[in-house]
Design a protein around this motif. Sequence first.
Motif, PDB file in Angstrom:
ATOM      1  N   PRO A  29      15.730   5.174  18.332  1.00 33.90           N
ATOM      2  CA  PRO A  29      16.170   4.983  19.727  1.00 33.90           C
ATOM      3  C   PRO A  29      16.334   3.506  20.062  1.00 33.90           C
ATOM      4  O   PRO A  29      15.512   2.680  19.682  1.00 33.90           O
ATOM      5  N   ASP A  41      18.112  11.079  23.288  1.00 32.34           N
ATOM      6  CA  ASP A  41      19.408  10.468  23.547  1.00 32.34           C
ATOM      7  C   ASP A  41      19.315   9.141  24.276  1.00 32.34           C
ATOM      8  O   ASP A  41      20.319   8.520  24.548  1.00 32.34           O
ATOM      9  N   ARG A  42      18.118   8.732  24.625  1.00 32.40           N
ATOM     10  CA  ARG A  42      17.953   7.446  25.316  1.00 32.40           C
ATOM     11  C   ARG A  42      16.585   6.881  24.979  1.00 32.40           C
ATOM     12  O   ARG A  42      15.664   7.631  24.687  1.00 32.40           O
ATOM     13  N   GLN A  74      18.048   9.315  17.068  1.00 33.74           N
ATOM     14  CA  GLN A  74      19.150   9.623  17.967  1.00 33.74           C
ATOM     15  C   GLN A  74      19.942  10.807  17.395  1.00 33.74           C
ATOM     16  O   GLN A  74      19.884  11.094  16.199  1.00 33.74           O
ATOM     17  N   PRO A  75      20.695  11.510  18.244  1.00 35.93           N
ATOM     18  CA  PRO A  75      21.415  12.708  17.797  1.00 35.93           C
ATOM     19  C   PRO A  75      22.349  12.486  16.606  1.00 35.93           C
ATOM     20  O   PRO A  75      22.532  13.398  15.799  1.00 35.93           O
ATOM     21  N   GLN A  76      22.914  11.316  16.476  1.00 40.91           N
ATOM     22  CA  GLN A  76      23.852  11.084  15.369  1.00 40.91           C
ATOM     23  C   GLN A  76      23.174  11.260  14.013  1.00 40.91           C
ATOM     24  O   GLN A  76      23.826  11.593  13.021  1.00 40.91           O
ATOM     25  N   GLU A  99      17.243  15.932  27.205  1.00 41.49           N
ATOM     26  CA  GLU A  99      18.616  15.429  27.316  1.00 41.49           C
ATOM     27  C   GLU A  99      19.411  15.561  26.015  1.00 41.49           C
ATOM     28  O   GLU A  99      20.626  15.407  26.012  1.00 41.49           O
ATOM     29  N   ALA A 100      18.745  15.851  24.901  1.00 40.98           N
ATOM     30  CA  ALA A 100      19.437  15.938  23.617  1.00 40.98           C
ATOM     31  C   ALA A 100      19.512  17.365  23.083  1.00 40.98           C
ATOM     32  O   ALA A 100      20.017  17.577  21.989  1.00 40.98           O
ATOM     33  N   LEU A 131      24.149  20.906  18.729  1.00 41.95           N
ATOM     34  CA  LEU A 131      23.334  20.022  17.913  1.00 41.95           C
ATOM     35  C   LEU A 131      22.164  20.798  17.284  1.00 41.95           C
ATOM     36  O   LEU A 131      21.846  20.609  16.109  1.00 41.95           O
ATOM     37  N   TYR A 157      18.877   4.930  12.918  1.00 43.73           N
ATOM     38  CA  TYR A 157      19.051   5.928  13.970  1.00 43.73           C
ATOM     39  C   TYR A 157      17.909   5.945  14.983  1.00 43.73           C
ATOM     40  O   TYR A 157      17.796   6.879  15.771  1.00 43.73           O
ATOM     41  N   HIS A 214      21.382  19.895  23.062  1.00 36.21           N
ATOM     42  CA  HIS A 214      22.684  20.548  23.148  1.00 36.21           C
ATOM     43  C   HIS A 214      22.714  21.707  22.150  1.00 36.21           C
ATOM     44  O   HIS A 214      22.298  21.547  21.001  1.00 36.21           O
ATOM     45  N   VAL A 235      14.439  14.322  18.477  1.00 35.19           N
ATOM     46  CA  VAL A 235      15.773  13.796  18.762  1.00 35.19           C
ATOM     47  C   VAL A 235      15.838  13.469  20.244  1.00 35.19           C
ATOM     48  O   VAL A 235      15.596  14.331  21.084  1.00 35.19           O
TER      49      VAL A 235
END
Length: 135
Positions: free
Chosen positions: A75, A38-39, A54-56, A6-7, A12, A73, A9, A36
């Motif tokens: 999860p 996203d949840r 997390q992606p940030q 899910e992360a 990214l 950062y 991208h 990385v």
Amino acid sequence: IAFSREAAHPWLVFIAKCGGADVVDADSSTPPTHVVLDRPGPPTVAARDAELVQPQWIVDSFNTNLKLPIANYAPGVSLPPHLSPFASDDYVPAYRDQLDNLKSAYAAVRDATETDDDKPADPKPADPKPADPKP
């Protein structure tokens, strides 16, 4: 670095690679150092000894040019404010001050541990006597 499904991208992954990260996929023989996602929950890639972020974390690390500590950062943790490199100086969150202090501390350690071999050589000193002009 590995990305959960899910992360993953493309933008990214691109940022991570531009920052110098080695991006591995699920069938790689190289274990990731970070995953990385996203949840919250178990990652969709093998992450035995990897740090979960997390992606940030990717974006903030890239923008500050430092591999930031992961505590902010993880999860499920409420993320720090996003700090755009294009923001004006009208509003400066406290987190910006924390990152600036971290960058200064990193620079001080780097400068203190830099050896003479790491420093650029001084340019050749100029000849003190100018050359005689030809007649």
